[in-house]
Design a protein around this motif. Structure first.
Motif, PDB file in Angstrom:
ATOM      1  N   PHE A   1      13.731  13.062 -30.096  1.00 41.89           N
ATOM      2  CA  PHE A   1      12.708  12.913 -31.130  1.00 41.89           C
ATOM      3  C   PHE A   1      13.012  13.810 -32.326  1.00 41.89           C
ATOM      4  O   PHE A   1      12.816  13.396 -33.478  1.00 41.89           O
ATOM      5  N   ALA A   2      13.472  15.034 -32.075  1.00 40.09           N
ATOM      6  CA  ALA A   2      13.779  15.951 -33.173  1.00 40.09           C
ATOM      7  C   ALA A   2      14.863  15.376 -34.088  1.00 40.09           C
ATOM      8  O   ALA A   2      14.761  15.457 -35.321  1.00 40.09           O
ATOM      9  N   VAL A   3      15.892  14.797 -33.499  1.00 39.03           N
ATOM     10  CA  VAL A   3      16.957  14.198 -34.311  1.00 39.03           C
ATOM     11  C   VAL A   3      16.418  12.996 -35.084  1.00 39.03           C
ATOM     12  O   VAL A   3      16.722  12.820 -36.273  1.00 39.03           O
ATOM     13  N   ALA A   4      15.611  12.177 -34.426  1.00 35.13           N
ATOM     14  CA  ALA A   4      15.028  11.010 -35.109  1.00 35.13           C
ATOM     15  C   ALA A   4      14.162  11.438 -36.286  1.00 35.13           C
ATOM     16  O   ALA A   4      14.190  10.820 -37.355  1.00 35.13           O
ATOM     17  N   ALA A   5      13.391  12.502 -36.102  1.00 37.90           N
ATOM     18  CA  ALA A   5      12.458  12.942 -37.136  1.00 37.90           C
ATOM     19  C   ALA A   5      13.147  13.559 -38.333  1.00 37.90           C
ATOM     20  O   ALA A   5      12.557  13.652 -39.417  1.00 37.90           O
TER      21      ALA A   5
ATOM     22  N   LEU B   1       3.731  20.069 -23.584  1.00 38.37           N
ATOM     23  CA  LEU B   1       4.936  19.956 -24.401  1.00 38.37           C
ATOM     24  C   LEU B   1       4.755  18.954 -25.536  1.00 38.37           C
ATOM     25  O   LEU B   1       5.519  18.954 -26.505  1.00 38.37           O
ATOM     26  N   GLY B   2       3.732  18.109 -25.424  1.00 40.54           N
ATOM     27  CA  GLY B   2       3.439  17.179 -26.506  1.00 40.54           C
ATOM     28  C   GLY B   2       3.125  17.899 -27.813  1.00 40.54           C
ATOM     29  O   GLY B   2       3.281  17.322 -28.899  1.00 40.54           O
ATOM     30  N   LEU B   3       2.692  19.160 -27.733  1.00 39.94           N
ATOM     31  CA  LEU B   3       2.434  19.932 -28.951  1.00 39.94           C
ATOM     32  C   LEU B   3       3.715  20.150 -29.750  1.00 39.94           C
ATOM     33  O   LEU B   3       3.672  20.225 -30.985  1.00 39.94           O
ATOM     34  N   ILE B   4       4.852  20.256 -29.063  1.00 42.70           N
ATOM     35  CA  ILE B   4       6.128  20.408 -29.779  1.00 42.70           C
ATOM     36  C   ILE B   4       6.445  19.134 -30.551  1.00 42.70           C
ATOM     37  O   ILE B   4       6.831  19.176 -31.726  1.00 42.70           O
ATOM     38  N   VAL B   5       6.288  18.001 -29.906  1.00 40.48           N
ATOM     39  CA  VAL B   5       6.530  16.716 -30.571  1.00 40.48           C
ATOM     40  C   VAL B   5       5.597  16.549 -31.761  1.00 40.48           C
ATOM     41  O   VAL B   5       6.013  16.137 -32.852  1.00 40.48           O
ATOM     42  N   LEU B   6       4.326  16.883 -31.558  1.00 40.72           N
ATOM     43  CA  LEU B   6       3.354  16.753 -32.645  1.00 40.72           C
ATOM     44  C   LEU B   6       3.696  17.679 -33.801  1.00 40.72           C
ATOM     45  O   LEU B   6       3.604  17.284 -34.978  1.00 40.72           O
ATOM     46  N   ALA B   7       4.120  18.901 -33.498  1.00 38.85           N
ATOM     47  CA  ALA B   7       4.483  19.847 -34.553  1.00 38.85           C
ATOM     48  C   ALA B   7       5.675  19.332 -35.360  1.00 38.85           C
ATOM     49  O   ALA B   7       5.699  19.446 -36.594  1.00 38.85           O
TER      50      ALA B   7
ATOM     51  N   VAL C   1       4.437  16.413 -37.638  1.00 36.42           N
ATOM     52  CA  VAL C   1       3.642  16.876 -38.775  1.00 36.42           C
ATOM     53  C   VAL C   1       4.541  17.556 -39.813  1.00 36.42           C
ATOM     54  O   VAL C   1       4.427  17.310 -41.021  1.00 36.42           O
ATOM     55  N   HIS C   2       5.451  18.410 -39.340  1.00 33.92           N
ATOM     56  CA  HIS C   2       6.329  19.140 -40.252  1.00 33.92           C
ATOM     57  C   HIS C   2       7.240  18.203 -41.037  1.00 33.92           C
ATOM     58  O   HIS C   2       7.454  18.397 -42.240  1.00 33.92           O
ATOM     59  N   ARG C   3       7.765  17.184 -40.359  1.00 32.34           N
ATOM     60  CA  ARG C   3       8.709  16.273 -41.006  1.00 32.34           C
ATOM     61  C   ARG C   3       8.036  15.001 -41.529  1.00 32.34           C
ATOM     62  O   ARG C   3       8.694  14.140 -42.109  1.00 32.34           O
ATOM     63  N   ARG C   4       6.731  14.889 -41.321  1.00 36.08           N
ATOM     64  CA  ARG C   4       5.982  13.680 -41.709  1.00 36.08           C
ATOM     65  C   ARG C   4       6.618  12.432 -41.109  1.00 36.08           C
ATOM     66  O   ARG C   4       6.752  11.386 -41.758  1.00 36.08           O
ATOM     67  N   ALA C   5       6.994  12.572 -39.860  1.00 42.57           N
ATOM     68  CA  ALA C   5       7.707  11.491 -39.160  1.00 42.57           C
ATOM     69  C   ALA C   5       6.707  10.629 -38.403  1.00 42.57           C
ATOM     70  O   ALA C   5       6.742  10.523 -37.179  1.00 42.57           O
ATOM     71  N   TRP C   6       5.822   9.977 -39.142  1.00 45.49           N
ATOM     72  CA  TRP C   6       4.753   9.211 -38.492  1.00 45.49           C
ATOM     73  C   TRP C   6       5.291   7.970 -37.805  1.00 45.49           C
ATOM     74  O   TRP C   6       4.806   7.594 -36.737  1.00 45.49           O
TER      75      TRP C   6
ATOM     76  N   ALA D   1      12.718  28.041 -36.839  1.00 40.47           N
ATOM     77  CA  ALA D   1      12.641  27.864 -35.389  1.00 40.47           C
ATOM     78  C   ALA D   1      11.232  28.085 -34.853  1.00 40.47           C
ATOM     79  O   ALA D   1      10.934  27.709 -33.713  1.00 40.47           O
ATOM     80  N   TRP D   2      10.356  28.691 -35.664  1.00 39.22           N
ATOM     81  CA  TRP D   2       8.981  28.885 -35.218  1.00 39.22           C
ATOM     82  C   TRP D   2       8.275  27.559 -34.976  1.00 39.22           C
ATOM     83  O   TRP D   2       7.276  27.492 -34.255  1.00 39.22           O
ATOM     84  N   LEU D   3       8.777  26.499 -35.576  1.00 37.66           N
ATOM     85  CA  LEU D   3       8.208  25.178 -35.310  1.00 37.66           C
ATOM     86  C   LEU D   3       8.274  24.857 -33.824  1.00 37.66           C
ATOM     87  O   LEU D   3       7.314  24.322 -33.233  1.00 37.66           O
ATOM     88  N   LEU D   4       9.404  25.188 -33.195  1.00 39.53           N
ATOM     89  CA  LEU D   4       9.576  24.953 -31.760  1.00 39.53           C
ATOM     90  C   LEU D   4       8.952  26.062 -30.924  1.00 39.53           C
ATOM     91  O   LEU D   4       8.224  25.794 -29.970  1.00 39.53           O
TER      92      LEU D   4
END
Length: 447
Positions: A250-254, A286-292, A295-300, A376-379
């Motif tokens: 997901f991080a790479v996709a976003a 762990l869904g909070l990491i995905v959500l963060a 939100v940060h990348r606006r990857a809706w 890295a604080w995002l993660l």
């Protein structure tokens, strides 16, 4: 429109983390906090364990038997750890990125495996073959004509660590059994192997979100962590690796420009995370990491595709008769009626993160103190929020040195910021390696 984040070609790590503060005061305060948490957790849980045998806290970091191993088998992990201290930081900085990922994956398998082997080869599989673990119930589960449809209803008939989890890993063990791969060794290779994926997966995620410099600096710490003591002997390593792969996808996709590949990665990440949810109910925070990340990348769009992947897994299990929500409620009731009845909420509110702090090691505390506004604080921040949620929920009381392993990669990466210099990181890596060897050599528990 979101544009792709440019990937650095591989600048020196010292330049990439130059924003990280490295004052001695930061390290001192962080270490004092880490030691204080561990000491307080021990002070709270030891009297409970001594006064009530049904508390049954077997987590050796805080409570348990302490005596040194006498076997020469401690030598291989000692040599690997010494080699890592000497060369891993330099190799992490210089290897081509794909080779770094391969090296991290191989080392992430070898380190916990050799640590587990240090008490004898049988010790690698013993924690997986006890009467309380999943393998014990495989023969019974195979006899059930409608296994998924009856799993929740028969929850009380399964052993504790079976009914406390969704059935996916048990199903994989059943599949191994059906093709003739019976017993602890195939299961151990599967568990450690999937767990080893967490290190390269986290490196990929950190590179996408915070740059290649920190990803390279963090790589040795993601591998040579005290948490490896439990990665080598518990099924929770499997949950950790599977979830880490989902988050990395997901991080790479976003962080890519929207295209077909980004969509496929997001959907794949959702499928992996959905599968992880059917291995452990504790994956939810762990869904909070995905959500963060979203939100940060606006990857809706990617978030919607990942959610679709998760829903697809839920529907597939529901179609076969297993409701995740009913399973969670049944597991919760059985836990509260069992050993958790003897584990008071408030004491374990402190003891649980204290045990996990030992699994992470002191370098993580120092790294978190020095990250400040680093990307890295995002993660790390989302992982800390997830742990806070898990702790406040009271779902896991004790044994969190293994139960919270899925959060470990997203905090271990902070150790890469413990120092802005290669020599400093080498010193902190030595601290982490020695912590792991000390725990493995002296602290004897069931995992």
């Amino acid at each position: 429109m979101r544009t792709a984040r440019p990937q650095p070609a591989g600048p020196p790590v010292s330049a990439a983390v130059a924003r990280v503060r490295s004052s001695g005061l930061d390290a001192g305060v962080a270490l004092a906090g880490w030691l204080g948490l561990v000491a307080l957790g021990r002070a709270l849980v030891v009297p409970l364990n001594d006064s009530d045998p049904f508390v049954h806290v077997a987590n050796a970091p805080l409570v348990g038997r302490y005596y040194p191993s006498t076997t020469w088998l401690i030598v291989p992990p000692l040599l690997l750890g010494a080699s890592a201290i000497a060369w891993a930081p330099a190799l992490a900085e210089r290897l081509p990125f794909r080779r770094l990922l391969l090296a991290a994956g191989l080392a992430a398998f070898a380190w916990p495996f050799l640590l587990a082997m240090s008490d004898g080869a049988q010790r690698v599989i013993d924690p997986l073959v006890t009467r309380y673990e999943l393998l014990h119930d495989v023969p019974f589960a195979i006899t059930q004509q409608h296994f998924l449809a009856t799993f929740t209803a028969l929850g009380a008939g399964y052993d504790f660590h079976v009914h406390a989890h969704p059935p996916l890993l048990l199903m994989l063990f059943m599949g191994l059994h059906e093709i003739g791969l019976v017993g602890g060794w195939p299961a151990a290779v599967l568990v450690i192997g999937v767990g080893a994926l967490a290190a390269p997966a986290a490196v990929i995620a950190v590179r996408a979100l915070a740059g290649e410099g920190l990803a390279r600096a963090a790589a040795p710490f993601l591998v040579f962590a005290p948490a490896a003591v439990w990665i080598g002997t518990t099924a929770d390593a499997f949950y950790m690796g599977l979830a880490a792969v989902g988050i990395a996808l997901f991080a790479v996709a976003a962080t890519r420009a929207p295209d077909n590949l980004a969509d496929a990665l997001a959907l794949g990440g959702g499928l992996a995370l959905g599968a992880a949810l059917f291995t452990s109910y504790g994956i939810v925070p762990l869904g909070l990491i995905v959500l963060a990340i979203a939100v940060h990348r606006r990857a809706w769009r990617e978030l919607a595709l990942a959610a679709a992947g998760v829903v697809a897994v839920f529907l597939a299990f529901f179609a076969r008769g297993f409701s995740w929500f009913d399973g969670l409620e049944t597991a919760r009731q059985l836990q509260l009626a069992g050993v958790y009845e003897h584990r008071p909420y408030l004491e374990f509110l402190v003891a649980s993160p204290a045990a996990f702090a030992l699994a992470l090691g002191p370098a993580v505390a120092v790294g978190l103190a020095r990250l400040r506004k680093h990307g890295a604080w995002l993660l790390c921040g989302a992982a800390l929020a997830g742990i806070l949620f898990a702790d406040l929920s009271g779902y896991a009381r004790g044994e969190t040195e293994r139960v919270w392993l899925p959060f470990a990669p997203w905090l271990l990466l902070a150790a890469g910021a413990a120092s802005a210099t290669a020599r400093g990181r080498q010193g902190w890596l030595a601290v982490q390696v020695m912590a792991a060897l000390t725990l493995q050599w002296t602290a004897k528990g069931p995992w």
